[in-house]
Design a protein around this motif. Structure first.
Motif, mmCIF file in Angstrom:
data_model
loop_
_atom_site.group_PDB
_atom_site.id
_atom_site.type_symbol
_atom_site.label_atom_id
_atom_site.label_comp_id
_atom_site.label_asym_id
_atom_site.label_seq_id
_atom_site.Cartn_x
_atom_site.Cartn_y
_atom_site.Cartn_z
ATOM 1 N N LYS A 1 0.821 -1.216 0.000
ATOM 2 C CA LYS A 1 0.000 0.000 0.000
ATOM 3 C C LYS A 1 0.856 1.268 0.000
ATOM 4 O O LYS A 1 0.597 2.200 -0.752
ATOM 5 N N GLY A 2 1.871 1.327 0.840
ATOM 6 C CA GLY A 2 2.629 2.573 0.993
ATOM 7 C C GLY A 2 3.921 2.619 0.205
ATOM 8 O O GLY A 2 4.394 3.694 -0.160
ATOM 9 N N ASN A 3 4.526 1.440 -0.031
ATOM 10 C CA ASN A 3 5.825 1.410 -0.715
ATOM 11 C C ASN A 3 5.829 0.308 -1.763
ATOM 12 O O ASN A 3 6.676 -0.582 -1.744
ATOM 13 N N ASN A 4 4.863 0.370 -2.665
ATOM 14 C CA ASN A 4 4.730 -0.643 -3.704
ATOM 15 C C ASN A 4 6.003 -0.643 -4.555
ATOM 16 O O ASN A 4 6.482 0.408 -4.954
ATOM 17 N N GLY A 5 6.552 -1.841 -4.773
ATOM 18 C CA GLY A 5 7.772 -1.935 -5.571
ATOM 19 C C GLY A 5 9.033 -1.910 -4.729
ATOM 20 O O GLY A 5 10.132 -1.996 -5.241
ATOM 21 N N ASP A 6 8.856 -1.817 -3.416
ATOM 22 C CA ASP A 6 10.018 -1.715 -2.528
ATOM 23 C C ASP A 6 10.118 -2.970 -1.671
ATOM 24 O O ASP A 6 9.192 -3.297 -0.939
ATOM 25 N N ARG A 7 11.239 -3.684 -1.787
ATOM 26 C CA ARG A 7 11.431 -4.908 -1.006
ATOM 27 C C ARG A 7 11.771 -4.534 0.437
ATOM 28 O O ARG A 7 12.590 -3.661 0.690
ATOM 29 N N GLY A 8 11.127 -5.193 1.396
ATOM 30 C CA GLY A 8 11.384 -4.852 2.794
ATOM 31 C C GLY A 8 11.403 -6.080 3.683
ATOM 32 O O GLY A 8 11.199 -7.215 3.236
ATOM 33 N N ARG A 9 11.668 -5.829 4.949
ATOM 34 C CA ARG A 9 11.729 -6.901 5.930
ATOM 35 C C ARG A 9 10.578 -6.720 6.911
ATOM 36 O O ARG A 9 10.316 -5.607 7.365
ATOM 37 N N LEU A 10 9.914 -7.821 7.258
ATOM 38 C CA LEU A 10 8.832 -7.775 8.242
ATOM 39 C C LEU A 10 9.271 -8.550 9.477
ATOM 40 O O LEU A 10 9.696 -9.699 9.382
ATOM 41 N N MET A 11 9.191 -7.888 10.645
ATOM 42 C CA MET A 11 9.516 -8.559 11.891
ATOM 43 C C MET A 11 8.227 -8.718 12.686
ATOM 44 O O MET A 11 7.483 -7.748 12.871
ATOM 45 N N VAL A 12 7.969 -9.943 13.105
ATOM 46 C CA VAL A 12 6.750 -10.250 13.847
ATOM 47 C C VAL A 12 7.159 -10.483 15.298
ATOM 48 O O VAL A 12 7.901 -11.427 15.583
ATOM 49 N N THR A 13 6.726 -9.601 16.202
ATOM 50 C CA THR A 13 7.058 -9.788 17.613
ATOM 51 C C THR A 13 5.794 -10.199 18.367
ATOM 52 O O THR A 13 4.731 -10.346 17.767
ATOM 53 N N ASN A 14 5.906 -10.359 19.674
ATOM 54 C CA ASN A 14 4.716 -10.724 20.460
ATOM 55 C C ASN A 14 3.820 -9.513 20.727
ATOM 56 O O ASN A 14 2.742 -9.668 21.299
ATOM 57 N N LEU A 15 4.245 -8.300 20.300
ATOM 58 C CA LEU A 15 3.445 -7.094 20.538
ATOM 59 C C LEU A 15 3.004 -6.393 19.260
ATOM 60 O O LEU A 15 2.004 -5.688 19.255
ATOM 61 N N ARG A 16 3.785 -6.558 18.184
ATOM 62 C CA ARG A 16 3.533 -5.744 16.985
ATOM 63 C C ARG A 16 4.216 -6.345 15.766
ATOM 64 O O ARG A 16 4.995 -7.295 15.863
ATOM 65 N N MET A 17 3.913 -5.749 14.618
ATOM 66 C CA MET A 17 4.630 -6.054 13.382
ATOM 67 C C MET A 17 5.448 -4.819 13.029
ATOM 68 O O MET A 17 4.937 -3.694 13.109
ATOM 69 N N ILE A 18 6.698 -5.030 12.641
ATOM 70 C CA ILE A 18 7.542 -3.919 12.208
ATOM 71 C C ILE A 18 7.950 -4.210 10.769
ATOM 72 O O ILE A 18 8.468 -5.291 10.488
ATOM 73 N N TRP A 19 7.679 -3.273 9.878
ATOM 74 C CA TRP A 19 8.151 -3.422 8.494
ATOM 75 C C TRP A 19 9.146 -2.299 8.219
ATOM 76 O O TRP A 19 8.930 -1.168 8.639
ATOM 77 N N HIS A 20 10.253 -2.623 7.547
ATOM 78 C CA HIS A 20 11.109 -1.535 7.078
ATOM 79 C C HIS A 20 11.650 -1.860 5.698
ATOM 80 O O HIS A 20 11.826 -3.027 5.324
ATOM 81 N N SER A 21 11.869 -0.815 4.931
ATOM 82 C CA SER A 21 12.415 -0.956 3.594
ATOM 83 C C SER A 21 13.853 -1.476 3.718
ATOM 84 O O SER A 21 14.580 -1.074 4.621
ATOM 85 N N GLN A 22 14.251 -2.370 2.792
ATOM 86 C CA GLN A 22 15.621 -2.900 2.829
ATOM 87 C C GLN A 22 16.621 -1.821 2.435
ATOM 88 O O GLN A 22 17.762 -1.811 2.877
ATOM 89 N N SER A 23 16.181 -0.885 1.578
ATOM 90 C CA SER A 23 17.130 0.119 1.083
ATOM 91 C C SER A 23 17.216 1.331 2.009
ATOM 92 O O SER A 23 18.248 1.981 2.083
ATOM 93 N N LEU A 24 16.128 1.650 2.729
ATOM 94 C CA LEU A 24 16.119 2.828 3.609
ATOM 95 C C LEU A 24 15.464 2.457 4.929
ATOM 96 O O LEU A 24 14.247 2.371 5.014
ATOM 97 N N LEU A 25 16.288 2.270 5.945
ATOM 98 C CA LEU A 25 15.767 1.854 7.246
ATOM 99 C C LEU A 25 14.721 2.830 7.799
ATOM 100 O O LEU A 25 13.802 2.452 8.504
ATOM 101 N N ARG A 26 14.869 4.111 7.443
ATOM 102 C CA ARG A 26 13.961 5.098 8.047
ATOM 103 C C ARG A 26 12.555 5.023 7.462
ATOM 104 O O ARG A 26 11.637 5.658 7.976
ATOM 105 N N VAL A 27 12.401 4.308 6.354
ATOM 106 C CA VAL A 27 11.056 4.087 5.805
ATOM 107 C C VAL A 27 10.521 2.829 6.479
ATOM 108 O O VAL A 27 10.925 1.715 6.148
ATOM 109 N N ASN A 28 9.646 3.014 7.475
ATOM 110 C CA ASN A 28 9.223 1.864 8.265
ATOM 111 C C ASN A 28 7.840 2.054 8.867
ATOM 112 O O ASN A 28 7.288 3.158 8.848
ATOM 113 N N LEU A 29 7.314 0.977 9.410
ATOM 114 C CA LEU A 29 5.997 0.982 10.052
ATOM 115 C C LEU A 29 6.100 0.167 11.327
ATOM 116 O O LEU A 29 6.823 -0.821 11.373
#
Length: 342
Positions: free
Chosen positions: A43-71
Motif C-alpha cells: 500500500k505505501g511502498n509498492n515496488g520496494d522490497r522490505g523486511r517484516l519482523m513479527v514480535t509478540n506485541l507488533r509487526m515492524i516493516w522496514h524498507s531494505q534500502s532505507l531503514l527510516r522508511v518503516n511501520l
C-alpha cells in the motif's frame, strides 16, 4: 522512573510511521518471533522490497534500502486481518495480507505481499501470533468482575503461579467495605469478595502505577493506582494488623519491580516453520542510534488511510475514454476496472 516507563507501553497500542531506530528495538519482554526478508508494503511502498519482523506485541516493516522508511503496527489496533488479491509492482496479481487497524479514531489499512512465491508463512505467522495476542488479554488488561474464580480458587493463566494468598483483605470501595481475598501472582494482583466471587478485580503488574501505604478514613490502607491506559483507577484495601499490611505492600512492590524489568506479555506461540536462530536475527536488529533528518516525509501515514477517510479530492485529469475531466484515479486503479466492480 520505572513506573513511568511501564506506563508508556505503546508497542502493542499504536500505529507509528517512520519511527527512529530506538523505537524499532525490542523493549524488555518483547520477543522477535519471526522475520521475513522479502515482504513488500504494497500500500505505501509498492515496488520496494522490505523486511517484516513479527514480535509478540507488533509487526515492524522496514524498507531494505532505507531503514527510516518503516511501520510499527501494534496488535491491539487491529480490527481485521484477511487475505485478498492485490496488485504488487514486484509480483503482479498476488495473494496479500490485508490488515485494517484503528488508532486514535483514525483507520489505517496495510497490505503486505510476500515476494517469495508459494510461501504461506507471512499469513500463518501473523495470523497465529495475532490470535495468541487476542486470547491472552488477561495478562495485559485490567479486568473488573471477570470470571476469575472457580471453586474458590483463582483460575490460573498458562504462565502464572501464585506466590501468596492473603485472607482478610477489605475492599474500601463502599462505605461498609467488603471482606475478601488477595491472590498475589507473578503476573497480577487479584482481589475477590468472599461472599460473591464475581465482585472482583484483576490488575496486571503491566497496568500498575504504584502501590503504597496511605492514610484513609478507614485508617492505614493499601492504595493501588493503575495506569492511565487502564482507566487511572485508585483502589483502596485494608489489611489488619498494620504489620501484615506493610508486609503485603512490600511483597507486591518487589514483585512489581522484578516484573517491570522483564515483563511477561503472555503471547505464546509455536512456529510451524522455524526462522533462523535468534543470534543471526539479533545482529540485524542492532540499529545504530542515527538521528535521521525527515526531509519532507511528514505525511507518510497519508498513504495508509482506509479510503473511507479520504481527506480531499485528488486533482482532476483529462480522461481519453470519457472525453471529460475526472478525479485522478488512485495508483493501480483503471476506469474499466472501476466499472467492472459494479
Amino acid at each position: 522512573s520505572k513506573m513511568a516507563a511501564l506506563d508508556a507501553l505503546w508497542e502493542d497500542r499504536d500505529v507509528r510511521f517512520d519511527v527512529p531506530p530506538q523505537q524499532m528495538r525490542m523493549r524488555p519482554g518483547e520477543i522477535l518471533i519471526d522475520r521475513l526478508d522479502s515482504i513488500e508494503d504494497t500500500k505505501g511502498n509498492n515496488g520496494d522490497r522490505g523486511r517484516l519482523m513479527v514480535t509478540n506485541l507488533r509487526m515492524i516493516w522496514h524498507s531494505q534500502s532505507l531503514l527510516r522508511v518503516n511501520l510499527s503496527v501494534g496488535y491491539n489496533t487491529i480490527i481485521t486481518i484477511s487475505t485478498r488479491t492485490a496488485n504488487s509492482k514486484l509480483r503482479g496479481q498476488t495473494e496479500a495480507l490485508y490488515i485494517l487497524t484503528k488508532c486514535n479514531n483514525t483507520r489505517f489499512e496495510f497490505i503486505f505481499t510476500n515476494l517469495v512465491p508459494g510461501s504461506p508463512r507471512l499469513f500463518t505467522s501473523v495470523i497465529a501470533v495475532h490470535r495468541a495476542y487476542e486470547t491472552s488479554k488477561m495478562y495485559r488488561d485490567l479486568k473488573l468482575r471477570g470470571a476469575l474464580i472457580q471453586n474458590k480458587q483463582l483460575r490460573l493463566l498458562p504462565q502464572e503461579q501464585v506466590f501468596n494468598k492473603v485472607n482478610g483483605v477489605w475492599n474500601l470501595s463502599s462505605d461498609q467495605g467488603n471482606l475478601g481475598t488477595f491472590y498475589i501472582t507473578n503476573i497480577r494482583l487479584v482481589w475477590h469478595a468472599n461472599m460473591n466471587d464475581s465482585f472482583n478485580v484483576s490488575v496486571p503488574y503491566l497496568q500498575m502505577r504504584s502501590v503504597k501505604v496511605r492514610d484513609s478514613k478507614f485508617g492505614l490502607a493499601l492504595v493501588l493506582e493503575t495506569s492511565q491506559q487502564s482507566g487511572g483507577y485508585v483502589l483502596g484495601f485494608r489489611i489488619d494488623p498494620t504489620e501484615k499490611l506493610q508486609e503485603v505492600v512490600k511483597e507486591i512492590q518487589s514483585i512489581h519491580k522484578v516484573f517491570s524489568e522483564n515483563p511477561i506479555f503472555g503471547v505464546e506461540f509455536e512456529l510451524e516453520e522455524k526462522p533462523q536462530p535468534l543470534e543471526e536475527v539479533t545482529q540485524v536488529v542492532q540499529f545504530d542510534d542515527v538521528e535521521i533528518e525527515n526531509e519532507g516525509q511528514t505525511d507518510a501515514f497519508a498513504a495508509y488511510f482506509a479510503d473511507g477517510d479520504k481527506q480531499k479530492d485528488r486533482e482532476p485529469v483529462y480522461s481519453e475514454e470519457l472525453g471529460l475531466a475526472i478525479e485522478k484515479l488512485k495508483d493501480g486503479f483503471t476506469l474499466s476496472g472501476l466499472w467492472e466492480v459494479m
